[in-house]
Design a protein around this motif. Structure first.
Motif, short mmCIF file in Angstrom:
data_model
loop_
_atom_site.label_atom_id
_atom_site.label_comp_id
_atom_site.label_asym_id
_atom_site.label_seq_id
_atom_site.Cartn_x
_atom_site.Cartn_y
_atom_site.Cartn_z
N PHE A 127 52.01 39.39 31.99
CA PHE A 127 51.07 38.27 31.91
C PHE A 127 50.07 38.53 30.80
N SER A 128 49.87 37.55 29.95
CA SER A 128 48.81 37.65 28.95
C SER A 128 47.47 37.52 29.65
N PRO A 129 46.37 37.95 29.02
CA PRO A 129 45.05 37.79 29.64
C PRO A 129 44.74 36.33 30.00
N VAL A 130 45.12 35.41 29.12
CA VAL A 130 44.87 33.98 29.39
C VAL A 130 45.73 33.52 30.56
N ALA A 131 46.99 33.97 30.60
CA ALA A 131 47.88 33.57 31.69
C ALA A 131 47.36 34.05 33.04
N LYS A 132 46.78 35.25 33.07
CA LYS A 132 46.24 35.77 34.34
C LYS A 132 45.13 34.88 34.88
N ILE A 133 44.27 34.40 33.98
CA ILE A 133 43.19 33.51 34.41
C ILE A 133 43.77 32.18 34.90
N HIS A 134 44.75 31.65 34.16
CA HIS A 134 45.38 30.38 34.55
C HIS A 134 46.02 30.49 35.94
N VAL A 135 46.75 31.59 36.16
CA VAL A 135 47.41 31.77 37.46
C VAL A 135 46.38 31.90 38.58
N ALA A 136 45.32 32.67 38.33
CA ALA A 136 44.28 32.84 39.35
C ALA A 136 43.65 31.49 39.73
N LYS A 137 43.38 30.66 38.77
CA LYS A 137 42.77 29.36 39.04
C LYS A 137 43.73 28.45 39.81
N MET A 138 45.02 28.52 39.46
CA MET A 138 46.00 27.72 40.18
C MET A 138 46.14 28.20 41.63
N LEU A 139 46.15 29.51 41.83
CA LEU A 139 46.23 30.06 43.19
C LEU A 139 45.03 29.64 44.02
N ASP A 140 43.86 29.65 43.40
CA ASP A 140 42.64 29.23 44.10
C ASP A 140 42.73 27.76 44.49
N SER A 141 43.19 26.92 43.58
CA SER A 141 43.32 25.50 43.89
C SER A 141 44.32 25.26 45.01
N PHE A 175 40.30 41.39 33.05
CA PHE A 175 40.48 40.26 33.95
C PHE A 175 39.33 40.16 34.95
N PHE A 176 38.95 41.28 35.54
CA PHE A 176 37.87 41.26 36.52
C PHE A 176 36.56 40.75 35.90
N LYS A 177 36.35 41.07 34.65
CA LYS A 177 35.17 40.59 33.94
C LYS A 177 35.28 39.09 33.65
N ASP A 178 36.46 38.68 33.17
CA ASP A 178 36.65 37.28 32.77
C ASP A 178 36.66 36.33 33.97
N ILE A 179 37.22 36.77 35.09
CA ILE A 179 37.34 35.87 36.23
C ILE A 179 35.97 35.52 36.81
N LYS A 180 34.97 36.38 36.56
CA LYS A 180 33.63 36.09 37.05
C LYS A 180 33.03 34.86 36.37
N PHE A 209 54.73 26.58 37.78
CA PHE A 209 53.62 27.01 36.92
C PHE A 209 53.60 28.54 36.77
N VAL A 210 53.78 29.25 37.88
CA VAL A 210 53.75 30.71 37.81
C VAL A 210 54.92 31.24 37.00
N ASN A 211 56.11 30.67 37.20
CA ASN A 211 57.25 31.11 36.39
C ASN A 211 57.01 30.87 34.91
N GLU A 212 56.40 29.75 34.59
CA GLU A 212 56.10 29.45 33.19
C GLU A 212 55.15 30.48 32.60
N GLN A 213 54.10 30.82 33.34
CA GLN A 213 53.13 31.80 32.85
C GLN A 213 53.75 33.20 32.74
N ALA A 214 54.72 33.48 33.62
CA ALA A 214 55.39 34.79 33.59
C ALA A 214 56.57 34.81 32.63
N LYS A 215 56.86 33.65 32.04
CA LYS A 215 57.99 33.49 31.11
C LYS A 215 59.32 33.80 31.80
#
Length: 530
Positions: free
Chosen positions: A25-39, A59-64, A278-284
């Motif tokens: 997962f790229s750093p951007v993809a990790k944030i995208h996946v986290a937001k989708m999981l939260d939703s 990631f822990f810094k960015d997700i804040k 969505f998750v498969n797309e982010q994980a390629k």
């Protein structure tokens, strides 16, 4: 974790899932996946291993910076090192540095690992577990304790396995997670051992299963039946070796087949397929068409009797309504098809005035049988079958006529890439069109030339692109003279459709599939305009 009838979903896609072969997962993809999981409504999102690498700490810094609506973020780590004061242990301090609300640590349960992997004493291992849990609790963390290899450890030495859980409990752990780390347990074992732990400990119990025996979801569901209130897993089930428990299936099974809940809003289950894609797309990763609940084949019906049964009583062949998980029913066309399958396609196309016993239906079946003998397969080319129906019913409209095409492949030197160029002559509404297209290969070049030729007349196809291209050799004994089947999947970004072409010449077969794909899109555009 005392909410009655609530199963807490703990997602570890970004940590355990990222350990799958071929997944990063790229750093951007990790944030995208986290937001989708939260939703979607999961309860915990494990963002990574705090002491493992800088990307996880970032990631822990960015997700804040993101405002999550529901989920808690967890940092993953281990117990302190042997013979190291917990307040000086780098791994434990990294968990504090991650600054998450939840800390998840794993510790050793199996004596084999204690003595042969950690190279320490059973007593020191218990101290490591208790010290780390207590230290994190004293620093205000919710502590999830993953008892690694718990089932193997329990079967090897029940007394010591229980002592390891007692150590975590003394340290203040909020959840005791029983891990089938090797993925070797069967459902009845997981149920019996989970039930025993629930009786012995007045602490919430969770389950973490791997899929090495193809039982990860079944094991998780049996653990829930025995009283576990947290399920750890990965969206789509990928992970180390054979993968982790698939949370897609867990969420659907718990919500629809038990008296428990597991999502903040159960209505989100209708977004289950969307989440999976969505998750498969982010994980390629490519989507698994046979995935339970969310795969394209999950509600696909091929045999004529099945189709007839679905039409009359849908739940006779569908264990849940497709739309309840964001999926849809598909009727496949093949040599096993009958009038029921054809009728379903006619209804999809809005042709509801044709009787199943009519000459038209018989002619469609006969034409399909003839085409399949020539190598065409329509179950994977639904759009081509709909075009065939149009032709049989004399409702087909040619949007353009081919005057001819030429494809050139040139390699200008040993270390130079191949260049593909296609020139194309068409007639559209009596007007001639001539274009040239270049592409990565001959089919791509033809596709580019076709799009350019039609742009002036049908600008609605500009957004169409080739999503997949598959080739099958039908009679390999003929060697280079063998007949070739080409299936092309096209997409406009919102929907996709597949078409098929067959010929001894791979370029001609590809052209046939390309034309069907373009004409199908043009038919759709006309229907919308009407």
């Amino acid at each position: 974790m005392s909410t009655e009838n609530k199963v807490f979903i703990y997602d570890t896609t970004l940590r355990d899932g990222a350990q799958a072969e071929g997944v990063t997962f790229s750093p951007v993809a990790k944030i995208h996946v986290a937001k989708m999981l939260d939703s979607f409504g999961v309860d915990y999102i494990e963002g990574g291993y705090a002491a493992s690498n800088p990307k996880d700490m970032a990631f822990f810094k960015d997700i804040k910076k993101e405002k999550l609506k529901h989920a808690k973020v967890a940092a993953f780590g281990s117990t302190r090192r042997a013979n190291t004061p917990v307040e000086q242990d780098k791994g434990t301090l990294a968990l504090l540095e991650a600054d998450t609300e939840v800390c998840t640590i794993f510790g050793k349960t199996w004596l084999l690992h204690v003595t042969e992997v950690l190279k320490t004493t059973p007593e020191e291992n218990l101290a490591m577990i208790e010290d780390t849990c207590r230290f994190l609790k004293e620093n205000g963390k919710e502590v999830v304790y993953d008892a690694e290899h718990f089932f193997d450890g329990y079967k090897d030495s029940p007394e010591y396995a229980l002592q390891s859980l007692e150590a975590a409990t003394k340290g203040g752990a909020d959840v005791l997670v029983l891990c089938d780390t090797n993925g070797g347990c069967l459902p009845h074992e997981v149920f019996e051992i989970t039930a025993l732990i629930r009786e012995k400990f007045d602490v919430a119990v969770g389950i973490h299963t791997h899929n090495d025996s193809e039982t990860a979801v079944a094991n998780a569901m049996e653990s829930v039946r025995a009283g576990a209130v947290q399920v750890q897993g990965v969206i789509n089930g990928f992970g180390e070796r054979c993968g982790n428990c698939n949370l897609i299936s867990v969420a659907a099974n718990v919500t629809m087949k038990t008296d428990k809940t597991c999502l903040a809003d159960p209505e989100q289950l209708k977004n289950l397929k969307k989440l999976s894609l969505f998750v498969n797309e982010q994980a390629k990763l490519r989507n698994n068409k046979r995935a339970a609940f969310v795969g394209d084949s999950a509600f696909a019906h091929k045999a004529g009797m099945h189709v007839d049964g679905v039409r009359k009583v849908s739940h006779s062949f569908e264990h849940v309504p497709p739309e309840s998980v964001g999926n849809s029913r598909r009727i496949l066309i093949s040599e096993l098809s009958g009038a029921s399958n054809v009728m379903e396609k006619l209804l999809e196309m809005g042709l509801d005035n044709i009787d199943r016993k009519s000459p038209e239906v018989r002619e469609i079946l006969q034409t399909m049988e003839k085409m399949e003998k020539s190598g065409y397969v329509y179950e994977s080319a639904d759009a081509s079958f709909k075009m065939l129906i149009k032709k049989v019913l004399k409702e087909h409209k040619s949007f353009f006529e081919l005057d001819g095409f030429r494809v050139i492949i040139e390699k200008r030197g040993k270390n130079e890439p191949c260049i593909s160029e296609a020139s194309l002559k068409l007639k559209v509404n009596g007007e001639k069109a001539f274009t040239v297209g270049e592409g990565d290969g001959p089919v791509d070049a033809l596709n580019m030339a076709l799009r350019r030729a039609l742009h002036k007349f049908y600008p609605g196809i500009d957004g169409v692109y080739l999503a997949d291209y598959r080739v099958s050799i039908l009679d390999p004994e003929e060697a280079t003279a063998a007949k070739t089947r080409v299936v092309i999947e096209s997409s406009d970004g919102d929907s996709s459709w597949s078409t098929v072409g067959v010929s001894e010449n791979i370029i001609e077969a590809s052209w046939e599939a390309l034309v069907d794909g373009v004409e199908y899109k043009l038919f759709l555009n006309e229907e919308k305009a009407d």
